[in-house]
Write an enzyme that holds these catalytic residues in place. Structure first.
Site, PDB file in Angstrom:
ATOM      1  NE  ARG A 141      -2.760   3.101   2.302  1.00 32.02           N
ATOM      2  CZ  ARG A 141      -2.499   4.353   2.662  1.00 32.02           C
ATOM      3  NH1 ARG A 141      -1.299   4.692   3.082  1.00 32.02           N
ATOM      4  NH2 ARG A 141      -3.427   5.270   2.601  1.00 32.02           N
ATOM      5  NE  ARG A 169      -3.369  -5.830   6.818  1.00 30.04           N
ATOM      6  CZ  ARG A 169      -4.243  -5.537   5.857  1.00 30.04           C
ATOM      7  NH1 ARG A 169      -5.536  -5.604   6.091  1.00 30.04           N
ATOM      8  NH2 ARG A 169      -3.823  -5.166   4.682  1.00 30.04           N
ATOM      9  CG  ASP A 216     -12.113   3.205   3.020  1.00 33.31           C
ATOM     10  OD1 ASP A 216     -12.601   2.621   2.031  1.00 33.31           O
ATOM     11  OD2 ASP A 216     -11.105   2.796   3.630  1.00 33.31           O
ATOM     12  CB  ALA A 246      -8.007   0.921  -2.916  1.00 27.60           C
TER      13      ALA A 246
HETATM   14  C1  LIG Z   1      -2.081   4.630   6.970  1.00 26.28           C
HETATM   15  C2  LIG Z   1      -3.047   3.743   6.218  1.00 26.28           C
HETATM   16  C3  LIG Z   1      -2.679   2.421   5.945  1.00 26.28           C
HETATM   17  C4  LIG Z   1      -3.549   1.570   5.254  1.00 26.28           C
HETATM   18  N1  LIG Z   1      -3.143   0.304   4.984  1.00 26.28           N
HETATM   19  C5  LIG Z   1      -3.928  -0.500   4.216  1.00 26.28           C
HETATM   20  C6  LIG Z   1      -3.475  -1.784   3.836  1.00 26.28           C
HETATM   21  O1  LIG Z   1      -2.386  -2.208   4.156  1.00 26.28           O
HETATM   22  N2  LIG Z   1      -4.301  -2.544   3.079  1.00 26.28           N
HETATM   23  C7  LIG Z   1      -5.536  -2.096   2.668  1.00 26.28           C
HETATM   24  O2  LIG Z   1      -6.244  -2.832   1.969  1.00 26.28           O
HETATM   25  N3  LIG Z   1      -5.982  -0.885   3.023  1.00 26.28           N
HETATM   26  C8  LIG Z   1      -5.218  -0.072   3.780  1.00 26.28           C
HETATM   27  N4  LIG Z   1      -5.673   1.172   4.121  1.00 26.28           N
HETATM   28  C9  LIG Z   1      -7.011   1.585   3.700  1.00 26.28           C
HETATM   29  C10 LIG Z   1      -7.077   1.879   2.208  1.00 26.28           C
HETATM   30  O3  LIG Z   1      -6.055   2.764   1.825  1.00 26.28           O
HETATM   31  C11 LIG Z   1      -8.467   2.445   1.915  1.00 26.28           C
HETATM   32  O4  LIG Z   1      -9.416   1.471   2.304  1.00 26.28           O
HETATM   33  C12 LIG Z   1      -8.746   2.722   0.453  1.00 26.28           C
HETATM   34  O5  LIG Z   1      -7.597   3.027  -0.270  1.00 26.28           O
HETATM   35  C13 LIG Z   1      -9.758   3.869   0.307  1.00 26.28           C
HETATM   36  O6  LIG Z   1      -9.057   5.058   0.518  1.00 26.28           O
HETATM   37  P1  LIG Z   1      -9.628   6.436   1.031  1.00 26.28           P
HETATM   38  O7  LIG Z   1      -8.844   7.445   0.279  1.00 26.28           O
HETATM   39  O8  LIG Z   1     -11.093   6.480   0.965  1.00 26.28           O
HETATM   40  O9  LIG Z   1      -9.253   6.452   2.587  1.00 26.28           O
HETATM   41  P2  LIG Z   1      -7.832   6.413   3.327  1.00 26.28           P
HETATM   42  O10 LIG Z   1      -6.833   5.688   2.533  1.00 26.28           O
HETATM   43  O11 LIG Z   1      -8.102   5.946   4.699  1.00 26.28           O
HETATM   44  O12 LIG Z   1      -7.362   7.954   3.349  1.00 26.28           O
HETATM   45  C14 LIG Z   1      -7.965   8.934   4.177  1.00 26.28           C
HETATM   46  C15 LIG Z   1      -6.968  10.048   4.407  1.00 26.28           C
HETATM   47  O13 LIG Z   1      -7.616  11.146   5.062  1.00 26.28           O
HETATM   48  C16 LIG Z   1      -6.760  11.686   6.031  1.00 26.28           C
HETATM   49  N5  LIG Z   1      -7.584  12.368   7.047  1.00 26.28           N
HETATM   50  C17 LIG Z   1      -8.450  11.798   7.916  1.00 26.28           C
HETATM   51  N6  LIG Z   1      -9.059  12.727   8.674  1.00 26.28           N
HETATM   52  C18 LIG Z   1      -8.564  13.931   8.281  1.00 26.28           C
HETATM   53  C19 LIG Z   1      -8.802  15.275   8.698  1.00 26.28           C
HETATM   54  N7  LIG Z   1      -9.687  15.568   9.659  1.00 26.28           N
HETATM   55  N8  LIG Z   1      -8.118  16.279   8.076  1.00 26.28           N
HETATM   56  C20 LIG Z   1      -7.235  15.995   7.074  1.00 26.28           C
HETATM   57  N9  LIG Z   1      -6.978  14.730   6.652  1.00 26.28           N
HETATM   58  C21 LIG Z   1      -7.624  13.711   7.245  1.00 26.28           C
HETATM   59  C22 LIG Z   1      -6.017  10.476   6.561  1.00 26.28           C
HETATM   60  O14 LIG Z   1      -4.793  10.834   7.169  1.00 26.28           O
HETATM   61  C23 LIG Z   1      -5.815   9.644   5.306  1.00 26.28           C
HETATM   62  O15 LIG Z   1      -4.611   9.900   4.661  1.00 26.28           O
HETATM   63  C24 LIG Z   1      -4.837   2.058   4.836  1.00 26.28           C
HETATM   64  C25 LIG Z   1      -5.195   3.376   5.106  1.00 26.28           C
HETATM   65  C26 LIG Z   1      -4.330   4.234   5.782  1.00 26.28           C
HETATM   66  C27 LIG Z   1      -4.748   5.669   6.042  1.00 26.28           C
END
Ligand SMILES: Cc1cc2nc3c(=O)[nH]c(=O)nc-3n(C[C@H](O)[C@H](O)[C@H](O)COP(=O)(O)OP(=O)(O)OC[C@H]3O[C@@H](n4cnc5c(N)ncnc54)[C@H](O)[C@@H]3O)c2cc1C
Ligand SMILES: *[C@@H]1O[C@H](CO)[C@@H](O)[C@H](O)[C@H]1NC(C)=O
Length: 426
Positions: free
Chosen positions: A120, A200, A317, A330
């Site tokens: 990731r 994991r 998410d 993702a």
């Molecule tokens: C550190 C991390 C590690 C992960 N590891 C895995 C993994 O190994 N395998 C897997 O399948 N999925 C993992 N996931 C989840 C996966 O990335 C998500 O399920 C998917 O990619 C959907 O992404 P998203 O952009 O909706 O949410 P996310 O990837 O969770 O991103 C949300 C982002 O919003 C930021 N954020 C949250 N609140 C605030 C706020 N108030 N102000 C500013 N920024 C904020 C967070 O820091 C984060 O970077 C991980 C997520 C994170 C954050």
């Protein structure tokens, strides 16, 4: 004037979009908004880019999106860090005897829709650097968003230092612990335990190749094996020509959790789950330097993703957490990003922005709900496997590869249906 964005020239729309969160959902939304000619900025709470997490999957429907960035250059970079199972396929074992019940072949790769399974953090860095350095999208790190606001003409955010930022549209791509969700819904939406957790780990193959019981997994390129048992499954893969190892063990866990989060896990707990199993599994797990205990939360589908005035929306998410067994979390976040960017472009005039944002939700909602369900159906298919039946029909426990999920082109679809859908909201 037009902006050059890698593979097409787009005239600016004059629409300003602020995105909260630089995960795959937020970054894809930013890149696609840029491609469609919007002005876009990202605010992210993490203070610097770190290579976090372990295995993540992108289906062919995500590959199609990546391919469109810089004429395939980004997809090529992702490919070189991803698992290659063309020779090996996916070997499914019965958990106790260890016998290989079936080998699921890897389909011939389609260059237009590549798939990526890799680390990731490594894959995230590619997307992050592309958005920031190559496209020049402003990504403001170290800014936690504490409030969202909107009126008839504008929306915006307030940062932890009190700074107020305005835009035409705000996208809350702030992950499973979303703050935006609370503000859009007007209430705190408590996650439920899904009844499962995942141990994991990701580690180099150093100790694996020293052990005659495990070296076969690292000596001949990449591998992918699954051991399926009652209400439990163990997946093990080797990546980057067998040099990195990764396993996940999904098992029952009723612990009452407040939020989806990960805790350091203990090897002894993993060994307990593996009692009576094919000894190969323990031989692999023994090589693990450290592991994570990741509680899987579940949420009922939200009633809506869009705020009252139609200028703030959830994405990824924050709108719809996925179970890992769907292998689409993702990817669906990325499809959201593509669709919101198209809808805003097709809005054509600023007074139609709220209707366009509502059209985005309408276009995405049902598809996301159906894909989300596959996380449960795949898990249950494995966990409730009837081995007599499986032996008669080994294909019945293959990972589903469904055309309606994989062959989907989010950009094309949004363009096709937008005019009809937006009419409901004008
Ligand atoms: C550190 C991390 C590690 C992960 N590891 C895995 C993994 O190994 N395998 C897997 O399948 N999925 C993992 N996931 C989840 C996966 O990335 C998500 O399920 C998917 O990619 C959907 O992404 P998203 O952009 O909706 O949410 P996310 O990837 O969770 O991103 C949300 C982002 O919003 C930021 N954020 C949250 N609140 C605030 C706020 N108030 N102000 C500013 N920024 C904020 C967070 O820091 C984060 O970077 C991980 C997520 C994170 C954050
Ligand atoms: C993959 O690893 C094997 C040894 O395990 C090595 O012989 C081979 O050259 C490597 N291939 C590549 C492309 O690095």
């Amino acid at each position: 004037m037009s902006v050059l964005n890698g593979n097409q020239e787009t005239s600016p729309t004059g629409i300003k979009v602020v995105i909260v969160g630089a995960g795959f959902g937020g970054l894809t939304a930013a890149i696609e908004c840029h491609r469609q000619g919007h002005t876009v900025e990202v605010y992210e709470s993490f203070p610097e880019l770190k290579v976090l997490g372990d295995i993540i999957s992108f289906g062919p429907n995500a590959g199609r999106i990546y391919r469109r960035w810089s004429n395939g250059k980004i997809a090529d970079k992702m490919r070189s860090l991803s698992i290659n199972l063309r020779n090996y396929g996916f070997r499914i074992h019965k958990y106790d005897t260890g016998e290989v019940v079936t080998t699921q072949k890897t389909p011939e790769p389609d260059p237009e829709t590549p798939v990526f399974n890799g680390h990731r953090g490594e894959l995230h860095s590619i997307v992050f650097n592309y958005a920031k350095d190559e496209l020049g999208i402003p990504i403001h790190l170290g800014h936690r968003v504490t409030q969202y606001w909107e009126d008839e003409d504008q929306a915006g955010i307030i940062l932890d230092d009190g700074t107020k930022v305005s835009a035409d549209v705000v996208i809350g791509a702030d992950g499973v612990r979303s703050k935006a969700r609370e503000l859009v819904l007007g209430y705190y939406d408590k996650p439920k335990s899904s009844g499962y957790a995942v141990y994991r780990a990701w580690f180099p193959n150093t100790d694996m190749i020293k052990d005659p019981r495990t070296k076969e997994f690292c000596e001949n390129g990449d591998t992918f094996n699954g051991w399926i048992g009652p209400d439990v499954h163990f997946l093990f893969s080797t990546i980057k020509n067998g040099s990195d190892c990764c396993w996940v063990l999904t098992h029952r866990d009723e612990a009452d959790i407040d939020e989806s989060w990960s805790f350091p896990g203990k090897l002894e707990d993993v060994y307990k789950v593996l009692e009576g199993w094919d000894p190969t599994c323990k031989a692999i797990v023994e090589k693990t330097p450290s592991l994570v205990d990741w509680k899987l939360v579940y949420r009922d589908p939200l009633p809506r993703w869009v705020s009252d005035k139609g200028r703030i929306t959830l994405l990824g998410d924050s709108a719809h957490p996925f179970l890992p067994t769907s292998a689409q979390g993702a990817t669906q976040a990325m499809e959201d990003g593509v669709v919101i960017a198209v809808c805003l472009k097709r809005a054509q005039s600023k007074d139609r922005i709220p209707a366009a944002v509502r059209a985005y939700q309408d276009i995405r909602y049902e598809r996301v709900r159906l894909v989300q369900k596959t996380g449960e159906t795949t898990r249950d298919m494995w966990h409730k496997a009837d081995w007599d039946k499986v032996k008669e029909d080994p294909d019945s426990i293959h990972l589903p590869r469904e055309d309606w999920i994989f062959q989907f082109d989010a950009e094309k679809k949004a363009n096709e249906v937008f005019d009809e859908v937006v009419r409901k909201f004008l």
